[in-house]
Design a protein around this motif. Structure first.
Motif, PDB file in Angstrom:
ATOM      1  N   VAL A 128      25.942  33.337  37.759  1.00 43.49           N
ATOM      2  CA  VAL A 128      27.303  33.161  38.070  1.00 43.49           C
ATOM      3  C   VAL A 128      27.333  32.140  39.027  1.00 43.49           C
ATOM      4  O   VAL A 128      26.941  32.034  40.426  1.00 43.49           O
ATOM      5  N   TYR A 159      30.607  41.120  27.736  1.00 39.12           N
ATOM      6  CA  TYR A 159      31.812  40.498  28.517  1.00 39.12           C
ATOM      7  C   TYR A 159      31.297  39.488  29.438  1.00 39.12           C
ATOM      8  O   TYR A 159      30.651  39.791  30.273  1.00 39.12           O
ATOM      9  N   ASN A 217      39.069  45.570  34.993  1.00 35.15           N
ATOM     10  CA  ASN A 217      39.285  44.926  33.948  1.00 35.15           C
ATOM     11  C   ASN A 217      38.441  43.640  34.083  1.00 35.15           C
ATOM     12  O   ASN A 217      38.202  43.041  35.171  1.00 35.15           O
ATOM     13  N   GLN A 218      37.846  42.876  33.191  1.00 35.25           N
ATOM     14  CA  GLN A 218      37.206  41.540  33.220  1.00 35.25           C
ATOM     15  C   GLN A 218      35.996  41.793  33.845  1.00 35.25           C
ATOM     16  O   GLN A 218      35.211  40.878  34.227  1.00 35.25           O
ATOM     17  N   LEU A 219      35.651  43.207  34.032  1.00 33.78           N
ATOM     18  CA  LEU A 219      34.209  43.404  34.745  1.00 33.78           C
ATOM     19  C   LEU A 219      34.268  42.874  36.184  1.00 33.78           C
ATOM     20  O   LEU A 219      33.242  42.178  36.403  1.00 33.78           O
ATOM     21  N   ALA A 220      35.593  42.830  36.967  1.00 36.65           N
ATOM     22  CA  ALA A 220      35.562  42.113  37.968  1.00 36.65           C
ATOM     23  C   ALA A 220      34.414  42.412  39.082  1.00 36.65           C
ATOM     24  O   ALA A 220      34.008  41.587  39.796  1.00 36.65           O
ATOM     25  N   ASP A 261      31.230  40.609  38.088  1.00 40.22           N
ATOM     26  CA  ASP A 261      31.250  39.422  38.099  1.00 40.22           C
ATOM     27  C   ASP A 261      31.133  39.011  39.618  1.00 40.22           C
ATOM     28  O   ASP A 261      30.372  37.925  40.240  1.00 40.22           O
ATOM     29  N   TYR A 262      31.953  39.527  40.408  1.00 44.71           N
ATOM     30  CA  TYR A 262      32.071  39.054  42.013  1.00 44.71           C
ATOM     31  C   TYR A 262      30.616  39.478  42.865  1.00 44.71           C
ATOM     32  O   TYR A 262      30.189  38.797  43.591  1.00 44.71           O
ATOM     33  N   PRO A 280      34.813  32.892  39.942  1.00 37.86           N
ATOM     34  CA  PRO A 280      33.393  32.637  39.461  1.00 37.86           C
ATOM     35  C   PRO A 280      33.310  32.411  37.915  1.00 37.86           C
ATOM     36  O   PRO A 280      34.373  32.560  37.181  1.00 37.86           O
ATOM     37  N   MET A 303      41.786  40.228  41.220  1.00 36.96           N
ATOM     38  CA  MET A 303      41.023  39.399  42.275  1.00 36.96           C
ATOM     39  C   MET A 303      41.827  38.241  42.745  1.00 36.96           C
ATOM     40  O   MET A 303      41.691  37.721  44.100  1.00 36.96           O
ATOM     41  N   GLN A 343      44.460  38.677  44.982  1.00 40.57           N
ATOM     42  CA  GLN A 343      43.728  39.171  46.359  1.00 40.57           C
ATOM     43  C   GLN A 343      42.998  38.086  47.104  1.00 40.57           C
ATOM     44  O   GLN A 343      42.073  38.226  47.926  1.00 40.57           O
ATOM     45  N   LEU A 349      34.234  49.360  35.633  1.00 36.99           N
ATOM     46  CA  LEU A 349      35.282  49.953  34.800  1.00 36.99           C
ATOM     47  C   LEU A 349      36.359  48.919  34.866  1.00 36.99           C
ATOM     48  O   LEU A 349      37.626  49.126  34.453  1.00 36.99           O
ATOM     49  N   LYS A 401      44.322  53.504  39.827  1.00 35.33           N
ATOM     50  CA  LYS A 401      45.258  52.519  39.889  1.00 35.33           C
ATOM     51  C   LYS A 401      45.173  51.803  38.816  1.00 35.33           C
ATOM     52  O   LYS A 401      46.276  51.443  38.212  1.00 35.33           O
ATOM     53  N   GLN A 402      44.058  51.437  37.897  1.00 33.04           N
ATOM     54  CA  GLN A 402      44.184  50.531  36.837  1.00 33.04           C
ATOM     55  C   GLN A 402      44.354  51.429  35.742  1.00 33.04           C
ATOM     56  O   GLN A 402      45.278  51.124  34.622  1.00 33.04           O
ATOM     57  N   GLU A 446      39.095  47.381  45.230  1.00 34.72           N
ATOM     58  CA  GLU A 446      38.326  46.670  44.037  1.00 34.72           C
ATOM     59  C   GLU A 446      37.168  45.868  44.917  1.00 34.72           C
ATOM     60  O   GLU A 446      36.073  45.945  44.740  1.00 34.72           O
ATOM     61  N   LYS A 447      37.458  45.448  46.240  1.00 33.70           N
ATOM     62  CA  LYS A 447      36.584  44.739  47.105  1.00 33.70           C
ATOM     63  C   LYS A 447      35.714  45.896  47.576  1.00 33.70           C
ATOM     64  O   LYS A 447      34.301  45.648  47.886  1.00 33.70           O
ATOM     65  N   ASN A 486      41.459  43.692  28.127  1.00 34.08           N
ATOM     66  CA  ASN A 486      40.916  44.480  29.022  1.00 34.08           C
ATOM     67  C   ASN A 486      40.175  45.728  28.368  1.00 34.08           C
ATOM     68  O   ASN A 486      40.682  45.920  27.083  1.00 34.08           O
ATOM     69  N   GLN A 487      38.868  46.202  28.886  1.00 35.18           N
ATOM     70  CA  GLN A 487      38.087  46.976  28.083  1.00 35.18           C
ATOM     71  C   GLN A 487      37.563  46.850  26.781  1.00 35.18           C
ATOM     72  O   GLN A 487      37.153  47.519  26.094  1.00 35.18           O
ATOM     73  N   SER A 521      40.586  46.192  50.047  1.00 36.83           N
ATOM     74  CA  SER A 521      41.312  46.657  48.909  1.00 36.83           C
ATOM     75  C   SER A 521      39.970  47.394  47.996  1.00 36.83           C
ATOM     76  O   SER A 521      39.030  47.547  48.513  1.00 36.83           O
ATOM     77  N   LEU A 567      35.315  33.887  34.895  1.00 41.81           N
ATOM     78  CA  LEU A 567      35.333  35.233  34.992  1.00 41.81           C
ATOM     79  C   LEU A 567      36.608  35.347  35.846  1.00 41.81           C
ATOM     80  O   LEU A 567      36.431  36.055  36.833  1.00 41.81           O
ATOM     81  N   PHE A 568      37.807  35.078  35.085  1.00 41.75           N
ATOM     82  CA  PHE A 568      38.991  35.272  35.952  1.00 41.75           C
ATOM     83  C   PHE A 568      39.657  36.556  35.688  1.00 41.75           C
ATOM     84  O   PHE A 568      39.692  37.356  34.753  1.00 41.75           O
ATOM     85  N   SER A 569      39.979  37.368  36.989  1.00 43.70           N
ATOM     86  CA  SER A 569      40.346  38.537  37.135  1.00 43.70           C
ATOM     87  C   SER A 569      41.611  38.405  37.917  1.00 43.70           C
ATOM     88  O   SER A 569      41.773  37.994  38.993  1.00 43.70           O
ATOM     89  N   ILE A 602      33.082  46.243  44.838  1.00 45.63           N
ATOM     90  CA  ILE A 602      32.032  45.086  44.825  1.00 45.63           C
ATOM     91  C   ILE A 602      31.143  45.263  45.968  1.00 45.63           C
ATOM     92  O   ILE A 602      29.964  44.997  45.751  1.00 45.63           O
TER      93      ILE A 602
END
Lengths: 331, 331
Positions: B184, B101, A81-84, A87-88, B319, B311, B314, A79, A139-140, A46-47, B81-82, A44, B306-308, A50
């Motif tokens: 994390v 955040y 959402n939730q700074l995914a 975070d990851y 985390p 993710m 996916q 950018l 996408k977001q 997003e991945k 978000n944001q 993806s 840190l729930f997205s 990351i």
């Protein structure tokens, strides 16, 4: 809020660029280039993003022979959402973590917070990681590119890339000399395809504040470099500085969004944007020019449109912010 | 990353609570209570949350007779978000702004960054603003409540409220004595309805790190207070601390998520959550008990999942992070 630092230095900067950026004029300055597609072997976008941030952290640690327990703090933002992404990526390292978000001004936000921790002798080594990904952002925030939604020429193109900057309290040749934390400026613009116009007044407010508080002329700097206004936003800023503050930026000013791509040849409309835009320009090209002593004093001013699709759907305008960091060569 | 501070004090704290919170056992401690509905006169839940944060900032400034130019810095965060709530609230004030955040650990993140700026003598007055809103959070993270989606008993209930904390370098009776920035932690849990289980290991890691680095026993504190683990997460933490570190929390430990509501009477499942949960408990009830010298040493440990949603869709796990702040009475 403006401050001068005594003991904050850049020890290293690691940059990773996506295909469009690697095809651009700054290609030779990036540490890693992904030129095949935007997935980088992941499933993806997003991945994929990351992976970029994680790799930039791993590789700067390796190049500086630092283990996880030698990095006191990781400050990261992106950018998603939730700074995914942050975070990851942070979950892969046993390093204390702070997530930060000021849209595309996140890069300077992270560096200012890190500088403060280092100046305060609370940390010795602090990593600042930043990323963005064109497709994940489209996408977001907008429409998936598959929709083929037409865009006006004022729209910008989100940069795909990641950077990790290593700050230290030990002297190197590049000093973080001072910084200015900006205020949120909302000029009642709600055109989501003209972020340059949204952000230019915030950049102006911060640059003016920085110069005034430190009693400096714009000419103090070899270069003042905003982050991601694009070609139209850049014109607005020059005009705005002249009109509002009688400050002439025509000689020593440029914008990262107009530098990262070849605007004549690449399909990027008004230029690059996204947190990775300014950080890829500043910490590959500019940083390396400073290391060669070709530039001595540079004011970087990453700019952020605090764009929330939810709030714009609710007929709100888009607020913006900019933070300035003064980099100086100290041989 | 653990630090002791010399000159960081809490000058004031202002809390605003929504209807469920105002109906709960801590009602008398809140400065403002909205008891009618969750709109607070606004047209959307997001705008309602912005109103709360903005009001908390305005009212703490007014109560302390501070103008915008007397506040050096505003550090704010929320769940939208944001960071839309923080962005739009900050846009109403001419105060330098940093958005942060770490999910529900954002409150301690903001206080730690602010403490560092103050300790470093870079700021005299710094405001930390935090909010969450039950409906805005449900809509964004889960399903709109109109769907009536059933939830398991381990789910928590997002607190509606906002707080502004005013930190200063001038001595008051409540000192920010030390802090620990957490790492994390990802224990491969992807149950979005059991955030207590997701966050408990992060809380444990941070509490253990804080006590170890400062060479303290858990009994050093009159109270250790995690933020929003809920009744099941709280049990997990007690067990985890005992098993992993041989630390007994049975005597001086509680969780904000289990304190803010009457769990027997209110329809909140495992308890409260959201950034406003811990900050409403810590900076109304706990802060006022400390002002009365009924508690002298309190370790607050807001916890963040840190729930997205992106993710988790996916197939990724969730985390978590926790940051600790040690508050001490200093008469």
């Amino acid at each position: 809020m403006t401050h001068k630092y005594k003991n904050v230095y850049i020890k290293d900067a690691f940059t990773i660029a996506g295909p469009y950026e690697s095809d651009g004029p700054l290609s030779k300055y990036f540490d890693v280039k992904y030129q095949k597609d935007l997935y980088f072997g992941e499933k993806s976008w997003e991945k994929a993003e990351i992976k970029l941030m994680k790799e930039s952290i791993e590789k700067i640690m390796k190049r500086n022979d630092l283990s996880e327990n030698e990095i006191d703090l990781l400050i990261a933002g992106d950018l998603q959402n939730q700074l995914a992404v942050s975070d990851y990526a942070a979950a892969k390292f046993k390093i204390p973590f702070l997530g930060v978000y000021n849209a595309c001004a996140t890069s300077s936000e992270s560096l200012i917070i890190a500088s403060n921790f280092i100046e305060n002798k609370m940390t010795k080594n602090c990593l600042c990681a930043i990323s963005s990904h064109n497709m994940a952002a489209e996408k977001q925030f907008r429409n998936p590119t598959e929709y083929g939604t037409p865009k006006p020429k004022t729209a910008t193109f989100t940069v795909t890339g990641a950077s990790s900057i290593l700050l230290t309290n030990k002297k190197t040749n590049i000093k973080i000399e001072s910084s200015t934390i900006g205020r949120v400026i909302d000029k009642n613009i709600n055109d989501v395809n003209n972020m340059g116009a949204v952000m230019a007044p915030a950049a102006a407010d911060t640059i003016y504040s920085h110069l005034t508080k430190l009693n400096r002329q714009a000419s103090y700097y070899d270069l003042i470099l905003t982050g991601d206004l694009g070609i139209y936003g850049k014109e607005i800023l020059i005009e705005y500085m002249k009109t509002a503050y009688n400050i002439d930026l025509s000689n020593n000013y440029d914008d990262c969004g107009t530098i990262i791509y070849d605007l004549d040849k690449q399909p990027v409309l008004a230029g690059g944007s996204g947190p990775a835009c300014s950080t890829l320009v500043n910490f590959s090209y500019i940083y390396k020019e400073m290391l060669k002593n070709k530039l001595q004093k540079v004011l970087i001013v990453p700019t952020g449109a605090l764009f929330s699709p939810t709030m714009v759907f609710q007929k709100e305008s888009i607020p913006a912010i900019a933070h300035a960091i003064s980099l100086e060569v100290e041989l």
